[in-house]
Design an enzyme around this catalytic site. Structure first.
Site, PDB file in Angstrom:
ATOM      1  N   LYS A  80       3.669  37.492  75.382  1.00 41.83           N
ATOM      2  CA  LYS A  80       3.102  38.101  76.579  1.00 41.83           C
ATOM      3  C   LYS A  80       2.167  39.233  76.172  1.00 41.83           C
ATOM      4  O   LYS A  80       2.375  39.800  75.088  1.00 41.83           O
ATOM      5  CB  LYS A  80       4.185  38.616  77.541  1.00 41.83           C
ATOM      6  CG  LYS A  80       5.404  39.318  76.945  1.00 41.83           C
ATOM      7  CD  LYS A  80       5.271  40.529  76.087  1.00 41.83           C
ATOM      8  CE  LYS A  80       4.573  41.738  76.585  1.00 41.83           C
ATOM      9  NZ  LYS A  80       4.590  42.855  75.591  1.00 41.83           N
TER      10      LYS A  80
ATOM     11  N   TYR B 108       6.332  43.490  82.449  1.00 37.84           N
ATOM     12  CA  TYR B 108       7.761  43.255  82.696  1.00 37.84           C
ATOM     13  C   TYR B 108       8.139  43.675  84.118  1.00 37.84           C
ATOM     14  O   TYR B 108       9.038  43.104  84.730  1.00 37.84           O
ATOM     15  CB  TYR B 108       8.622  44.055  81.711  1.00 37.84           C
ATOM     16  CG  TYR B 108       8.610  43.529  80.307  1.00 37.84           C
ATOM     17  CD1 TYR B 108       9.519  42.557  79.903  1.00 37.84           C
ATOM     18  CD2 TYR B 108       7.705  43.998  79.369  1.00 37.84           C
ATOM     19  CE1 TYR B 108       9.516  42.068  78.607  1.00 37.84           C
ATOM     20  CE2 TYR B 108       7.692  43.522  78.075  1.00 37.84           C
ATOM     21  CZ  TYR B 108       8.600  42.555  77.694  1.00 37.84           C
ATOM     22  OH  TYR B 108       8.594  42.064  76.415  1.00 37.84           O
TER      23      TYR B 108
HETATM   24  P1  NAD Z   1       2.165  44.183  65.524  1.00 39.04           P
HETATM   25  O1  NAD Z   1       0.955  45.029  65.479  1.00 39.04           O
HETATM   26  O2  NAD Z   1       3.411  44.715  64.907  1.00 39.04           O
HETATM   27  O3  NAD Z   1       1.860  42.769  64.876  1.00 39.04           O
HETATM   28  C1  NAD Z   1       0.635  42.105  65.065  1.00 39.04           C
HETATM   29  C2  NAD Z   1       0.393  41.205  63.872  1.00 39.04           C
HETATM   30  O4  NAD Z   1      -0.882  40.606  64.018  1.00 39.04           O
HETATM   31  C3  NAD Z   1       0.385  41.945  62.544  1.00 39.04           C
HETATM   32  O5  NAD Z   1       1.107  41.217  61.605  1.00 39.04           O
HETATM   33  C4  NAD Z   1      -1.084  41.963  62.156  1.00 39.04           C
HETATM   34  O6  NAD Z   1      -1.276  41.948  60.768  1.00 39.04           O
HETATM   35  C5  NAD Z   1      -1.547  40.668  62.782  1.00 39.04           C
HETATM   36  N1  NAD Z   1      -2.982  40.618  62.971  1.00 39.04           N
HETATM   37  C6  NAD Z   1      -3.747  39.576  62.658  1.00 39.04           C
HETATM   38  N2  NAD Z   1      -5.028  39.814  62.904  1.00 39.04           N
HETATM   39  C7  NAD Z   1      -5.093  41.066  63.376  1.00 39.04           C
HETATM   40  C8  NAD Z   1      -6.151  41.885  63.792  1.00 39.04           C
HETATM   41  N3  NAD Z   1      -7.419  41.452  63.804  1.00 39.04           N
HETATM   42  N4  NAD Z   1      -5.847  43.118  64.210  1.00 39.04           N
HETATM   43  C9  NAD Z   1      -4.585  43.549  64.247  1.00 39.04           C
HETATM   44  N5  NAD Z   1      -3.534  42.814  63.872  1.00 39.04           N
HETATM   45  C10 NAD Z   1      -3.787  41.573  63.425  1.00 39.04           C
HETATM   46  O7  NAD Z   1       2.399  43.832  67.046  1.00 39.04           O
HETATM   47  P2  NAD Z   1       3.727  43.270  67.722  1.00 39.04           P
HETATM   48  O8  NAD Z   1       4.456  44.400  68.327  1.00 39.04           O
HETATM   49  O9  NAD Z   1       4.445  42.387  66.799  1.00 39.04           O
HETATM   50  O10 NAD Z   1       3.082  42.439  68.938  1.00 39.04           O
HETATM   51  C11 NAD Z   1       2.511  41.167  68.747  1.00 39.04           C
HETATM   52  C12 NAD Z   1       2.545  40.412  70.068  1.00 39.04           C
HETATM   53  O11 NAD Z   1       3.898  40.262  70.470  1.00 39.04           O
HETATM   54  C13 NAD Z   1       1.839  41.117  71.225  1.00 39.04           C
HETATM   55  O12 NAD Z   1       1.218  40.176  72.039  1.00 39.04           O
HETATM   56  C14 NAD Z   1       2.965  41.785  71.988  1.00 39.04           C
HETATM   57  O13 NAD Z   1       2.686  41.946  73.370  1.00 39.04           O
HETATM   58  C15 NAD Z   1       4.098  40.796  71.772  1.00 39.04           C
HETATM   59  N6  NAD Z   1       5.434  41.423  71.814  1.00 39.04           N
HETATM   60  C16 NAD Z   1       6.352  40.888  72.611  1.00 39.04           C
HETATM   61  C17 NAD Z   1       7.615  41.431  72.689  1.00 39.04           C
HETATM   62  C18 NAD Z   1       8.636  40.812  73.572  1.00 39.04           C
HETATM   63  O14 NAD Z   1       9.688  41.405  73.757  1.00 39.04           O
HETATM   64  N7  NAD Z   1       8.414  39.627  74.094  1.00 39.04           N
HETATM   65  C19 NAD Z   1       7.917  42.558  71.940  1.00 39.04           C
HETATM   66  C20 NAD Z   1       6.948  43.091  71.091  1.00 39.04           C
HETATM   67  C21 NAD Z   1       5.685  42.513  71.044  1.00 39.04           C
END
Ligand code: NAD
Length: 465
Positions: free
Chosen positions: A236, A320
């Protein structure tokens, strides 16, 4: 309980035993008792109210059959004499777990004289009705983007799933690869980068691509995964806006592959119970919903604070609250009014820091919602004619608590991610309906998000949806 969930049932009572605790009960645990109320199987399949208790009153909801086997615990299932679908599914699960006849022999029923007959019956019905389950086959998942959520929640959850497993990773950071290979037993041909990702089409072990990238990359990787003939779970928010979400849904239909969204709370017992209470109008008609989700965004360089990445509080956590309002009230909003405020114009130069918005629903119910990147808030409140329901914290994947006007909830903490991925896999393998976590559900929220931004940018003008 996994088997019950796989079969589309809800486990609404029970609590979790940690491994240490389980060990201390070692000598006491004799069985998992599944109490059914002798209602027809069709009714059970829709919305069963199951209770799971052990003989000793020890909650057995989370006992892992593998663990039980490893510790030489004999697992017995006591069910009503006419084993209905619930007992059958439970036993089926146990049979699947049993890798050889000797072990299978330990899968016993309370009434020993009926054991063989029952097992035979289940095996034959399993072959006929859900042969795929009988293969003990799991769907393979490829995680795309090894950031915080993939690393700390999804991948560990895949150790707890029964119907899917980690079969590939996609990363742009080579330094992460060795530890992932080691921890998850992956080989070189199960590791992709963003350039060679499309060659995943040639990997028959991967059935589902799970996109866990910054929000602006969701559409691109979803479309690429569909081109590779895979099903997709996309985190999401589904996309940056409703137009993108529509494109993603169209792409899924074109290749006849499913699109799901990472809405884990539909598999969480507190939320499931709140939805049930609202649908059954236990406290009468809903008049008002109130909800908020926010946290203090730390590092100023993160993508969540950048516009081009689809950052901002509303897209990240406000979504949410939109979900909560929609699935409690059980209707689609007809209009929205929203205001955006900033207390830190530098840090939140590009994205929304705080938005408050109201949604009007056809029945007259109103939702008042807040999202913030500057302060912590996490609650859901439903006010109905004859009572209320509150969850706080509400949207976390840690412990959720809540109460109604009359009583407090007493549900165990579950692994939301594991249940969500298993629910989706069960949908794909056996056609068991998923719990409203499809692309269409993601699209509905994107339309509302578009309207909230539109209203906020016109000083709170009422925007029809
Ligand atoms: P994060 O920043 O920790 O991870 C993002 C990942 O994408 C990293 O590994 C990064 O290296 C990679 N990436 C690849 N290309 C990139 C670029 N050009 N710029 C930046 N990062 C790049 O983020 P996250 O917290 O893991 O979130 C990722 C997704 O998951 C988002 O869409 C977020 O909304 C979703 N999320 C959902 C939940 C849930 O409970 N459902 C919880 C956290 C995050």
């Amino acid at each position: 309980s996994n088997a019950l969930r796989q079969a589309g049932h809800q486990v609404i009572e029970g609590w979790t035993l940690g491994e240490d605790e389980l060990a201390s009960y070692y000598s006491e645990i004799e069985g998992i008792m599944v109490r059914t109320n002798k209602v027809p199987a069709e009714t059970m399949a829709k919305m069963p109210k199951l209770k799971i208790v052990s003989k000793h009153g020890v909650g057995c909801d989370n006992i892992d059959v593998n663990y039980a086997r490893a510790h030489d615990i004999t697992v017995a299932i006591a069910a009503d004499a006419n084993a209905d679908s619930v007992a059958e599914h439970t036993l089926m699960f146990m049979l699947m777990m049993a890798k050889n006849p000797r072990e299978m022999d330990r899968v016993v029923r309370e009434d020993y004289s009926l054991r063989k007959e029952l097992i035979q019956k289940i095996l034959s019905s399993t072959d006929k009705n859900s042969g795929k389950l009988n293969n003990n086959k799991k769907l393979g998942i490829a995680l795309v983007g090894l950031g915080n959520y993939a690393t700390n929640q999804l991948a560990p959850a895949l150790f707890e799933t029964s119907l899917c497993e980690l079969k590939a990773i996609v990363t742009g950071t080579p330094s992460k690869i060795p530890q992932w290979k080691k921890k998850y037993g992956l080989s070189n041909n199960q590791v992709y980068n963003y350039e060679n990702f499309d060659s995943i089409i040639n990997n028959p072990e991967v059935h589902i691509v799970y996109i866990v990238l910054p929000n602006n990359m969701h559409k691109e990787y979803t479309l690429r995964a569909f081109k590779a003939n895979k099903h997709v779970i996309c985190e999401k928010p589904l996309a940056l806006n409703a137009n993108e979400a529509n494109e993603m849904i169209a792409a899924s239909k074109k290749v006849n592959r499913e699109l799901y969204v990472g809405y884990r709370l539909h598999y969480e017992p507190h939320h499931q119970e709140v939805i049930r209470l609202c649908r059954e109008k236990t406290f009468g008609r809903i008049k008002h919903f109130e909800g908020g989700f926010g946290f203090r965004a730390g590092n100023s360089n993160q993508w969540r604070l950048k516009k081009q990445y689809g950052g901002g509080a509303l897209m990240d956590v406000g979504i949410y609250v939109i979900q909560g309002a929609r699935y409690t009230i059980g209707e689609e909003p007809i209009s929205v009014t929203a205001r955006e405020y900033k207390t830190d114009n530098i840090k939140f130069k590009e994205v929304d820091e705080l938005i408050v918005w109201q949604m009007e629903f056809p029945s007259g119910a109103i939702a008042s919602c807040t999202t913030s990147f500057a302060a912590s808030t996490n609650h859901l409140f439903v006010a109905a004619e004859k009572g209320f329901i509150r969850l706080s914290p509400s949207y976390t994947y840690g412990k959720i608590s809540g109460y109604t006007r009359k009583y407090a909830f007493d549900f165990q903490q579950v692994n939301q991610q594991a249940l969500h991925m298993d629910g989706i896999s069960n949908n794909l393998i056996n056609g068991v309906p998923h719990l409203n976590t499809g692309g269409d559900e993601g699209l509905r929220d994107m339309k509302i998000i578009d309207a909230i931004f539109k209203s906020a940018s016109s000083d709170g003008k009422r925007v029809l949806i």
